[in-house]
Structure formats: structure tokens, C-alpha cells
Design a protein around this motif. Structure first.
Motif, PDB file in Angstrom:
ATOM      1  N   UNK A 229     -62.304  -5.008  89.025  1.00  0.00           N
ATOM      2  CA  UNK A 229     -62.091  -6.386  88.604  1.00  0.00           C
ATOM      3  C   UNK A 229     -62.230  -6.481  87.087  1.00  0.00           C
ATOM      4  N   UNK A 230     -61.638  -7.506  86.486  1.00  0.00           N
ATOM      5  CA  UNK A 230     -61.940  -7.755  85.079  1.00  0.00           C
ATOM      6  C   UNK A 230     -63.443  -8.000  84.912  1.00  0.00           C
ATOM      7  N   UNK A 231     -63.950  -7.765  83.716  1.00  0.00           N
ATOM      8  CA  UNK A 231     -65.346  -8.119  83.425  1.00  0.00           C
ATOM      9  C   UNK A 231     -65.330  -9.594  83.054  1.00  0.00           C
ATOM     10  N   UNK A 232     -65.557 -10.441  84.056  1.00  0.00           N
ATOM     11  CA  UNK A 232     -65.420 -11.877  83.834  1.00  0.00           C
ATOM     12  C   UNK A 232     -66.464 -12.402  82.853  1.00  0.00           C
ATOM     13  N   UNK A 233     -67.684 -11.870  82.924  1.00  0.00           N
ATOM     14  CA  UNK A 233     -68.701 -12.299  81.968  1.00  0.00           C
ATOM     15  C   UNK A 233     -69.691 -11.183  81.715  1.00  0.00           C
ATOM     16  N   UNK A 234     -70.526 -11.379  80.707  1.00  0.00           N
ATOM     17  CA  UNK A 234     -71.548 -10.398  80.354  1.00  0.00           C
ATOM     18  C   UNK A 234     -72.675 -11.119  79.628  1.00  0.00           C
ATOM     19  N   UNK A 235     -73.912 -10.804  79.993  1.00  0.00           N
ATOM     20  CA  UNK A 235     -75.075 -11.371  79.326  1.00  0.00           C
ATOM     21  C   UNK A 235     -75.535 -10.400  78.228  1.00  0.00           C
ATOM     22  N   UNK A 236     -75.642 -10.898  77.004  1.00  0.00           N
ATOM     23  CA  UNK A 236     -75.935 -10.062  75.849  1.00  0.00           C
ATOM     24  C   UNK A 236     -77.095 -10.676  75.063  1.00  0.00           C
ATOM     25  N   UNK A 237     -78.048  -9.847  74.676  1.00  0.00           N
ATOM     26  CA  UNK A 237     -79.189 -10.301  73.874  1.00  0.00           C
ATOM     27  C   UNK A 237     -79.129  -9.650  72.491  1.00  0.00           C
ATOM     28  N   UNK A 238     -79.320 -10.449  71.455  1.00  0.00           N
ATOM     29  CA  UNK A 238     -79.391  -9.905  70.103  1.00  0.00           C
ATOM     30  C   UNK A 238     -80.249 -10.836  69.247  1.00  0.00           C
ATOM     31  N   UNK A 239     -80.517 -10.438  68.021  1.00  0.00           N
ATOM     32  CA  UNK A 239     -81.400 -11.195  67.135  1.00  0.00           C
ATOM     33  C   UNK A 239     -80.622 -11.828  65.982  1.00  0.00           C
ATOM     34  N   UNK A 245     -72.633  -9.461  68.564  1.00  0.00           N
ATOM     35  CA  UNK A 245     -72.238  -8.197  69.212  1.00  0.00           C
ATOM     36  C   UNK A 245     -70.852  -8.305  69.843  1.00  0.00           C
ATOM     37  N   UNK A 246     -70.159  -7.175  69.898  1.00  0.00           N
ATOM     38  CA  UNK A 246     -68.865  -7.125  70.561  1.00  0.00           C
ATOM     39  C   UNK A 246     -69.063  -7.132  72.072  1.00  0.00           C
ATOM     40  N   UNK A 247     -68.049  -7.601  72.777  1.00  0.00           N
ATOM     41  CA  UNK A 247     -68.084  -7.612  74.243  1.00  0.00           C
ATOM     42  C   UNK A 247     -66.668  -7.455  74.775  1.00  0.00           C
ATOM     43  N   UNK A 248     -66.535  -6.682  75.865  1.00  0.00           N
ATOM     44  CA  UNK A 248     -65.248  -6.532  76.523  1.00  0.00           C
ATOM     45  C   UNK A 248     -65.056  -7.573  77.628  1.00  0.00           C
ATOM     46  N   UNK A 249     -66.041  -8.455  77.795  1.00  0.00           N
ATOM     47  CA  UNK A 249     -65.945  -9.448  78.862  1.00  0.00           C
ATOM     48  C   UNK A 249     -65.105 -10.637  78.430  1.00  0.00           C
ATOM     49  N   UNK A 250     -64.632 -11.390  79.431  1.00  0.00           N
ATOM     50  CA  UNK A 250     -63.843 -12.588  79.151  1.00  0.00           C
ATOM     51  C   UNK A 250     -64.726 -13.740  78.693  1.00  0.00           C
ATOM     52  N   UNK A 251     -65.985 -13.759  79.168  1.00  0.00           N
ATOM     53  CA  UNK A 251     -66.925 -14.812  78.781  1.00  0.00           C
ATOM     54  C   UNK A 251     -68.251 -14.161  78.393  1.00  0.00           C
ATOM     55  N   UNK A 252     -68.419 -13.781  77.121  1.00  0.00           N
ATOM     56  CA  UNK A 252     -69.731 -13.273  76.693  1.00  0.00           C
ATOM     57  C   UNK A 252     -70.736 -14.414  76.596  1.00  0.00           C
ATOM     58  N   UNK A 253     -71.959 -14.144  77.074  1.00  0.00           N
ATOM     59  CA  UNK A 253     -73.010 -15.159  77.134  1.00  0.00           C
ATOM     60  C   UNK A 253     -74.210 -14.601  76.386  1.00  0.00           C
ATOM     61  N   UNK A 254     -74.675 -15.318  75.388  1.00  0.00           N
ATOM     62  CA  UNK A 254     -75.650 -14.755  74.466  1.00  0.00           C
ATOM     63  C   UNK A 254     -77.042 -15.364  74.619  1.00  0.00           C
ATOM     64  N   UNK A 255     -78.046 -14.486  74.592  1.00  0.00           N
ATOM     65  CA  UNK A 255     -79.425 -14.876  74.357  1.00  0.00           C
ATOM     66  C   UNK A 255     -79.736 -14.478  72.920  1.00  0.00           C
ATOM     67  N   UNK A 256     -80.146 -15.446  72.103  1.00  0.00           N
ATOM     68  CA  UNK A 256     -80.323 -15.193  70.675  1.00  0.00           C
ATOM     69  C   UNK A 256     -81.801 -15.299  70.331  1.00  0.00           C
TER      70      UNK A 256
END
Length: 333
Positions: A229-239, A245-256
Motif C-alpha cells: 500500500x502507499x505510505x498514507x501517513x507517518x509519525x515523525x518526531x524532531x526538535x 525532516x523528509x518523509x515518503x508518506x502522503x501525510x507526515x505528522x509531526x511531534x515537535x
């Protein structure tokens, strides 16, 4: 002709990033090459995140069924799909029963889906007509005369012992004793414990569910295969103020982290999807949620069932008066 299986969809509207993820899924589904009149679709349950929904989720459900070109859709009801409201069962997509080519399974059933003899085992709470809990009933279904046939495929919405705490209400034993060539289970959102059995959800619903191997399962003239399947979303943490950050997902979701407000984050990064911004250097809430998830099955232990299993392994046996007192306390017949 092909039989296609999709895992838990969890249409939801309680977060903007989940709405965006559902939109991307619907866009993909509409254009999926397997979505054609000669094929069959099986859904492993949890089409929705909540069994009672507002207009956004109803709209998702309606668009999903309208854009389907499958010859038939077979739905194994999941634990999020149905519950009691004012003591009445409420199924989130009850209106699908009005569709002549949609089949909804609320209890164990046999079905011919395309060329496959299929056993469907939906989630249920409480006790069934035979006075059994789901764990009790499905753990012994291999002995049930009604279901002792050979099956090409068995679809269920629960866990095996490899993915659940023994005695939990969603833990089913003896899955290897079901006379089936292929076992496909929904309910668990990631596949890492046993990817040959757990299909996983179609997208991540929370931060600890990132999985880049999400797939549709397809059975055609060549046999069983997985289609990514496509990578519909991805949870990403950065400061903050590091680069986004880069993401191959269609909906990157960030914790900052190290960021005092969403406004500050958007001023720098633009209109992104933010799960959370915090001045902390570590995402303590995520760690807390992960710990809660790890102990989630313990909260749902079926104590009477666990006590029965405990008695089986006692040598010497417990005093009969002690056993009876325990059974009375646990209301075991």
C-alpha cells in the motif's frame, strides 16, 4: 478474478491529520487497479474508529462504498464497529445492509467468496447464543461440527496467543487447529510479530504504529501475494528549530520538541500536520502511551477464563472448597 483483503481502515475525524489520511486512502481506493467488477473484497473489520460517528465519517463510509467497483464486499465486524448504546447494538455502517452486494458478518459464518471457501469470525463482546465468550468460542471452534469443514481462507478480528496476553478477552487459542489453508487476522495494526497472519491496518493510527510494509493481500490465479500500500501517513518526531525532516508518506505528522507552541512551529515550517508541540526535549506523553499500550491486554484479562486455565495445570489439585469458593466469587458455572 481476484479476492482482495484490506485490514483495519479506522475512518476517523477526531484529528485533522486523520481526516487528511482518510482522504488519501479514499483517493487511492478509487483508483486502485484491483477495484474492478470481476474482483471480490474482504475487509477484516474496524472500518471506523468509533461506532457512533458524525457526518465526516459517514461521508467517508458513503464515498468508500460509492467508489467501490468490486463484485462483492464481505465485512468481518471489528470491535470498533459495533457497541451498545442505550442497551441496543449500534453498527456504524448498518446502512451497508441496503447494498445488495455487501455482506456483513456479525457472528461466525461460512461463505463462498469467489473461488474460496471462507470462514469468517467477527469480534463480539459478552457471550453469544451458546453462552460462550469470544475467546472461549473461537478457541474451540475447530471442534464445532458446524465449522469442521476445510477452508481455503479464515478471516477473523482478534489476536492469537502470539500477539495477546493469555486470558485477555481478544486472545484466541488453537488457531493452528482450524482446518484452513490461509489465516488472516485484523485487529492488530502492525504485522511484525507474524506478518503471515496479521494483515495490519491500512495506515498508522498512533505514533507507535509506523509500518512501511502495509499491504493488501490478493489471491488470484497465481496464488496468494502481497501488494504494498502507499505510505498514507507517518509519525515523525524532531526538535525545533531543526529542518523539517523528509518523509515518503502522503501525510507526515509531526511531534515537535523544544517548541513552545504550534504557532511558533507554523511560523517556521508552514501549514504542516502537528500531533503535538512541547518545550520538553523528550516526548514523555508518547512514552506513557506506549507503556499503556504494552499493558493494554492485561487490563482486558478474562479472569474466569484465566482461572480455568490455572486449574488445569495444578498438581496436586487445589482443595475443592477453595476451588468452589473461587468459582462462586468469579461467577463461574
Amino acid at each position: 478474478m481476484a479476492i482482495c483483503i484490506l485490514g483495519d481502515i479506522h475512518f476517523a475525524s477526531h484529528k485533522d491529520f486523520l481526516i487528511a489520511t482518510c482522504e488519501k486512502f479514499l483517493e487511492w481506493f478509487k483508483n486502485w487497479e484491483r477495484n474492478s467488477p470481476e474482483n471480490y473484497l474482504i475487509l477484516t473489520g474496524d472500518l471506523v474508529h468509533d461506532y457512533i460517528n458524525g457526518g465526516v465519517v459517514i461521508n467517508f463510509l458513503e464515498r468508500f462504498i460509492q467508489t467501490s467497483r468490486f463484485k462483492e464486499i464481505h465485512i468481518c465486524v471489528g470491535n470498533h464497529d459495533m457497541n451498545k448504546y442505550q442497551n441496543l447494538d449500534q453498527l456504524a455502517y448498518e446502512f451497508y445492509n441496503n447494498k445488495p452486494n455487501v455482506f456483513i458478518y456479525k457472528k461466525a459464518a461460512k461463505a463462498k467468496i469467489g473461488s474460496l471457501n471462507t470462514l469468517i469470525l467477527p469480534y463480539f463482546t459478552g457471550i453469544n447464543d451458546e453462552g460462550k465468550t469470544m475467546s472461549e468460542y473461537y478457541s474451540n471452534i475447530w471442534k464445532n461440527k458446524e465449522f469442521k469443514d476445510h477452508y481455503d481462507l479464515t478471516v477473523g478480528h482478534f489476536c492469537g496467543e502470539d500477539n495477546s496476553f493469555p486470558g485477555a478477552t481478544d486472545c484466541v487459542k488453537n488457531l493452528d487447529k482450524i482446518n484452513t489453508d490461509k489465516l488472516c487476522l485484523g485487529h492488530i495494526h502492525t504485522r511484525h510479530i507474524n506478518p503471515r497472519v496479521y494483515i495490519g491496518s491500512v495506515y498508522a493510527g498512533r505514533k507507535n504504529e509506523n509500518d512501511y510494509t502495509r499491504s493488501a493481500w490478493v489471491c488470484d490465479e497465481e496464488g496468494w501475494k502481497e501488494e504494498r500500500l502507499p505510505i498514507f501517513n507517518e509519525f515523525i518526531t524532531f526538535s525545533y528549530p531543526d529542518p523539517l525532516p523528509n518523509s515518503k508518506s502522503l501525510v507526515p505528522i509531526y511531534t515537535i520538541l523544544n517548541c513552545s507552541s504550534e504557532k511558533l512551529a507554523r511560523d517556521k515550517y508552514g501549514n504542516i500536520f502537528i500531533r503535538r508541540s512541547t518545550i520538553e526535549a523528550t516526548d514523555f506523553i508518547a512514552k506513557k502511551l506506549d507503556n499503556e499500550a504494552n499493558f493494554n491486554y492485561i487490563k482486558n484479562i478474562n479472569i474466569p477464563e484465566l482461572f480455568k486455565e490455572f486449574l488445569k495445570v495444578q498438581s496436586p489439585l487445589l482443595n475443592e472448597d477453595v476451588i468452589n469458593n473461587c468459582k462462586n466469587a468469579l461467577k463461574i458455572r
